[in-house]
Motif scaffolding. Structure first.
Motif, PDB file in Angstrom:
ATOM      1  N   PHE A   1       0.839  -1.202   0.000  1.00  0.00           N
ATOM      2  CA  PHE A   1       0.000   0.000   0.000  1.00  0.00           C
ATOM      3  C   PHE A   1       0.871   1.247   0.000  1.00  0.00           C
ATOM      4  O   PHE A   1       0.636   2.191  -0.780  1.00  0.00           O
ATOM      5  N   GLN A   2       1.882   1.285   0.861  1.00  0.00           N
ATOM      6  CA  GLN A   2       2.774   2.440   0.895  1.00  0.00           C
ATOM      7  C   GLN A   2       3.555   2.582  -0.406  1.00  0.00           C
ATOM      8  O   GLN A   2       3.742   3.696  -0.918  1.00  0.00           O
ATOM      9  N   GLU A   3       4.010   1.458  -0.960  1.00  0.00           N
ATOM     10  CA  GLU A   3       4.723   1.509  -2.240  1.00  0.00           C
ATOM     11  C   GLU A   3       3.809   2.047  -3.339  1.00  0.00           C
ATOM     12  O   GLU A   3       4.251   2.802  -4.221  1.00  0.00           O
ATOM     13  N   THR A   4       2.535   1.662  -3.310  1.00  0.00           N
ATOM     14  CA  THR A   4       1.581   2.165  -4.295  1.00  0.00           C
ATOM     15  C   THR A   4       1.418   3.669  -4.169  1.00  0.00           C
ATOM     16  O   THR A   4       1.423   4.404  -5.172  1.00  0.00           O
ATOM     17  N   MET A   5       1.275   4.163  -2.947  1.00  0.00           N
ATOM     18  CA  MET A   5       1.131   5.599  -2.725  1.00  0.00           C
ATOM     19  C   MET A   5       2.370   6.354  -3.203  1.00  0.00           C
ATOM     20  O   MET A   5       2.261   7.416  -3.842  1.00  0.00           O
ATOM     21  N   LEU A   6       3.541   5.833  -2.926  1.00  0.00           N
ATOM     22  CA  LEU A   6       4.781   6.501  -3.344  1.00  0.00           C
ATOM     23  C   LEU A   6       4.915   6.526  -4.865  1.00  0.00           C
ATOM     24  O   LEU A   6       5.524   7.443  -5.428  1.00  0.00           O
TER      25      LEU A   6
ATOM     26  N   PRO B   1     -14.524  17.197 -11.257  1.00  0.00           N
ATOM     27  CA  PRO B   1     -15.118  17.088 -12.600  1.00  0.00           C
ATOM     28  C   PRO B   1     -14.060  17.234 -13.694  1.00  0.00           C
ATOM     29  O   PRO B   1     -13.188  18.098 -13.622  1.00  0.00           O
ATOM     30  N   GLY B   2     -14.132  16.356 -14.679  1.00  0.00           N
ATOM     31  CA  GLY B   2     -13.220  16.439 -15.809  1.00  0.00           C
ATOM     32  C   GLY B   2     -11.929  15.669 -15.656  1.00  0.00           C
ATOM     33  O   GLY B   2     -11.196  15.478 -16.632  1.00  0.00           O
ATOM     34  N   GLN B   3     -11.620  15.220 -14.441  1.00  0.00           N
ATOM     35  CA  GLN B   3     -10.392  14.451 -14.258  1.00  0.00           C
ATOM     36  C   GLN B   3     -10.634  12.974 -14.558  1.00  0.00           C
ATOM     37  O   GLN B   3     -11.747  12.467 -14.456  1.00  0.00           O
ATOM     38  N   LEU B   4      -9.557  12.290 -14.920  1.00  0.00           N
ATOM     39  CA  LEU B   4      -9.615  10.857 -15.166  1.00  0.00           C
ATOM     40  C   LEU B   4      -9.421  10.090 -13.864  1.00  0.00           C
ATOM     41  O   LEU B   4      -8.997  10.656 -12.851  1.00  0.00           O
ATOM     42  N   ALA B   5      -9.730   8.803 -13.897  1.00  0.00           N
ATOM     43  CA  ALA B   5      -9.554   7.936 -12.730  1.00  0.00           C
ATOM     44  C   ALA B   5      -8.655   6.770 -13.095  1.00  0.00           C
ATOM     45  O   ALA B   5      -8.718   6.249 -14.214  1.00  0.00           O
ATOM     46  N   LEU B   6      -7.820   6.374 -12.155  1.00  0.00           N
ATOM     47  CA  LEU B   6      -6.910   5.245 -12.339  1.00  0.00           C
ATOM     48  C   LEU B   6      -7.119   4.269 -11.189  1.00  0.00           C
ATOM     49  O   LEU B   6      -6.786   4.576 -10.046  1.00  0.00           O
ATOM     50  N   VAL B   7      -7.687   3.113 -11.491  1.00  0.00           N
ATOM     51  CA  VAL B   7      -7.932   2.104 -10.454  1.00  0.00           C
ATOM     52  C   VAL B   7      -6.681   1.254 -10.275  1.00  0.00           C
ATOM     53  O   VAL B   7      -6.172   0.658 -11.234  1.00  0.00           O
ATOM     54  N   LEU B   8      -6.189   1.193  -9.036  1.00  0.00           N
ATOM     55  CA  LEU B   8      -4.996   0.420  -8.707  1.00  0.00           C
ATOM     56  C   LEU B   8      -5.292  -0.487  -7.519  1.00  0.00           C
ATOM     57  O   LEU B   8      -5.954  -0.074  -6.562  1.00  0.00           O
ATOM     58  N   ALA B   9      -4.780  -1.704  -7.565  1.00  0.00           N
ATOM     59  CA  ALA B   9      -4.854  -2.601  -6.413  1.00  0.00           C
ATOM     60  C   ALA B   9      -3.733  -2.259  -5.442  1.00  0.00           C
ATOM     61  O   ALA B   9      -2.577  -2.107  -5.847  1.00  0.00           O
ATOM     62  N   ALA B  10      -4.056  -2.133  -4.161  1.00  0.00           N
ATOM     63  CA  ALA B  10      -3.061  -1.751  -3.169  1.00  0.00           C
ATOM     64  C   ALA B  10      -2.071  -2.865  -2.864  1.00  0.00           C
ATOM     65  O   ALA B  10      -1.036  -2.615  -2.239  1.00  0.00           O
ATOM     66  N   ASP B  11      -2.371  -4.091  -3.296  1.00  0.00           N
ATOM     67  CA  ASP B  11      -1.502  -5.211  -2.937  1.00  0.00           C
ATOM     68  C   ASP B  11      -0.645  -5.693  -4.105  1.00  0.00           C
ATOM     69  O   ASP B  11      -0.101  -6.789  -4.073  1.00  0.00           O
ATOM     70  N   HIS B  12      -0.503  -4.881  -5.144  1.00  0.00           N
ATOM     71  CA  HIS B  12       0.367  -5.231  -6.265  1.00  0.00           C
ATOM     72  C   HIS B  12       1.723  -4.540  -6.133  1.00  0.00           C
ATOM     73  O   HIS B  12       1.838  -3.498  -5.491  1.00  0.00           O
ATOM     74  N   LEU B  13       2.711  -5.126  -6.764  1.00  0.00           N
ATOM     75  CA  LEU B  13       4.066  -4.585  -6.752  1.00  0.00           C
ATOM     76  C   LEU B  13       4.447  -4.160  -8.163  1.00  0.00           C
ATOM     77  O   LEU B  13       4.170  -4.881  -9.126  1.00  0.00           O
ATOM     78  N   VAL B  14       5.071  -2.996  -8.282  1.00  0.00           N
ATOM     79  CA  VAL B  14       5.589  -2.502  -9.555  1.00  0.00           C
ATOM     80  C   VAL B  14       7.049  -2.112  -9.335  1.00  0.00           C
ATOM     81  O   VAL B  14       7.345  -1.127  -8.660  1.00  0.00           O
ATOM     82  N   LEU B  15       7.956  -2.897  -9.896  1.00  0.00           N
ATOM     83  CA  LEU B  15       9.386  -2.671  -9.686  1.00  0.00           C
ATOM     84  C   LEU B  15       9.961  -1.612 -10.617  1.00  0.00           C
ATOM     85  O   LEU B  15      11.064  -1.125 -10.388  1.00  0.00           O
TER      86      LEU B  15
END
Length: 473
Positions: free
Chosen positions: A43-48, A109-123
């Motif tokens: 979760f913290q890695e996702t936020m960062l 209004p007018g902004q896009l949305a990006l759905v992310l899973a908090a338990d995934h890792l992106v190296l």
């Protein structure tokens, strides 16, 4: 940033129990909040990963109401901020994404949305941010863009995407989604240029809301009502439980992605993993000459191809191969690494036997801090209690036990009936059975105490709360 392309508001999905990473991940603190990487959670890695003001707006977090204070604490540790929308009951990813989309549409209004899973890792976060930036034009034009991962091998544990014709830049249409294949099929998919399905999505909120309404207008209406009638819990909206509970429980993939004609995909090598099991965590970890990955204090002798983790004790292995060994404060898992995906069977067995370790950790987190039982016998219990700066336990009393507190760090403010005092290190106080009492931390460092309970009944349900700043019943 191109002036015509709006910011992207991440919608971070924090649901799920992550039982396949037991005993580190449990229902009380699921895997997205477990300290898996250098003391930080996914979760913290996702936020960062989202700290790029040229692309991302303020995140929206969709979370279980019970994890609210844990999320706030983990955000504070990394200096992150977000809007929280709290679920009173889990309804799977479909209703959660609709709630996040409605919240985003109303607040930005007018902004896009990006759905992310908090338990995934992106190296490779830079590559992922580049894909998000690249996908905005297609999303703004009405596509629901998913992020396909270039396969590292013929994995059978992931769904696959077959890309179609170009849509915009590197974004292509989705020809089809396919379920988890067997090995020969996975090999064929890779040869044909299929991508792993990461389960992350970029879109205009209005697009997803309209697509969802096409197949399930009733659920959208009741989710809209749940958001409109949300109550405020210390400044955070909690969706109305009756309205939100009436929404159909379904995943976003089934509700929208497998039906829509707007699906698109952008592929990339993001170093992505859903960390769905211990062998997947081993796969993305740094390994030694014996192909072993370790976490915590571990000594490995004549050991190969293994994952060994220790939370607070020395773990040693000798002459083993292809094992997972995970030791926490109150449980130890030893498994064949090739069967790491079956750990859920262990958790199910523990639940059937009524073992508390199935769902709860030895260290139990609360809004004010945490506690850990050090010793429990028939008529006494010894606990270690840590209260965060500004933390305050409820004003309470017990019918069946007395307590003795010894301060071992910090300054504690203690109320016992009509007596209010401040205690420092090595000072103590006695709380008689039935006395009204409270512990709080007025200082700037954690307060740590040792609590000794004595009495005929020592259960956590022997707490009569008279006043609570966290609004717990």
């Amino acid at each position: 940033m191109t002036a015509s392309l709006p910011l992207v508001r991440p919608i971070i999905m924090c649901g799920g129990s992550g039982t396949r990473l037991w005993p580190l991940s449990r229902e009380a603190v699921p895997k997205q909040f477990a300290p898996l990487f250098d003391g930080r959670s996914t979760f913290q890695e996702t936020m960062l990963r989202l700290k790029d003001p040229a692309i991302f707006g303020r995140p929206i977090i969709i979370a279980n109401q019970g994890h609210r204070f844990l999320i706030e604490r983990q955000m504070a540790e990394i200096g992150a901020e977000a809007d929280l929308v709290l679920e009173p009951v889990a309804r799977d990813s479909g209703p959660a994404i609709v709630a996040g989309s409605l919240f985003c549409e109303k607040s930005s209004p007018g902004q896009l949305a990006l759905v992310l899973a908090a338990d995934h890792l992106v190296l490779r976060p830079e590559a992922f941010r580049g894909a998000v930036a690249e996908g905005r034009e297609a999303a703004l034009a009405g596509s629901i863009v998913t992020f396909g991962v270039i396969p590292a091998g013929p994995a059978t544990g992931y769904g696959y995407i077959e890309p179609g014709e170009p849509v915009s830049g590197a974004v292509k249409s989705v020809k089809r989604f396919v379920e988890k294949p067997d090995l020969p099929t996975a090999i064929r998919y890779i040869e044909q240029g299929f991508l792993w399905n990461s389960g992350n999505f970029l879109f205009a909120p209005a697009t997803v809301i309209a697509e969802y309404e096409t197949s399930d207008a009733a659920s959208v209406a009741t989710i809209r009502k749940a958001l409109a009638e949300a109550r405020q819990d210390l400044g955070m909206p909690v969706l109305d439980p009756e309205a939100f509970g009436a929404a159909r429980k379904i995943s976003f993939d089934y509700a929208v992605m497998e039906k829509t004609h707007r699906a698109a995909v952008i592929g990339g090598d993001f170093g992505w993993s859903d960390i769905g099991s211990w062998d997947a965590l081993w796969d993305v970890s740094t390994r030694d000459a014996g192909n072993n990955a370790t976490s915590g204090e571990a000594v490995l002798v004549d050991t190969r191809n293994s994952y060994v983790s220790s939370e607070n004790q020395l773990v040693a292995t000798l002459g083993v191969d292809n094992l997972v060994v995970v030791a926490t404060r109150d449980a130890v898992l030893v498994a064949d690494k090739s069967r790491a995906g079956e750990v859920k069977q262990v958790v199910d067995t523990l639940r059937q036997q009524g073992k508390p370790q199935a769902n709860n950790h030895a260290r139990m987190y609360r809004p004010w801090g945490w506690y850990q039982t050090l010793e429990l016998q028939g008529r006494f219990q010894v606990k270690r209690i840590v209260v965060y700066p500004g933390g305050k336990l409820s004003l309470q009393k017990h019918f069946h036990r007395a307590e003795h507190w010894v301060v071992v760090r910090g300054t504690a403010r203690v109320t016992v009936d009509n007596d209010l005092k401040e205690l420092t290190e090595n000072q103590s106080v006695y709380i008689p059975l039935g006395a009204v009492h409270r512990l709080e931390n007025p200082g700037k460092i954690d307060v740590e105490i040792i609590e000794v309970q004595t009495g005929s009944y020592l259960g956590e349900d022997d707490i009569i709360r008279l006043e609570d700043v966290y609004q717990r019943s």
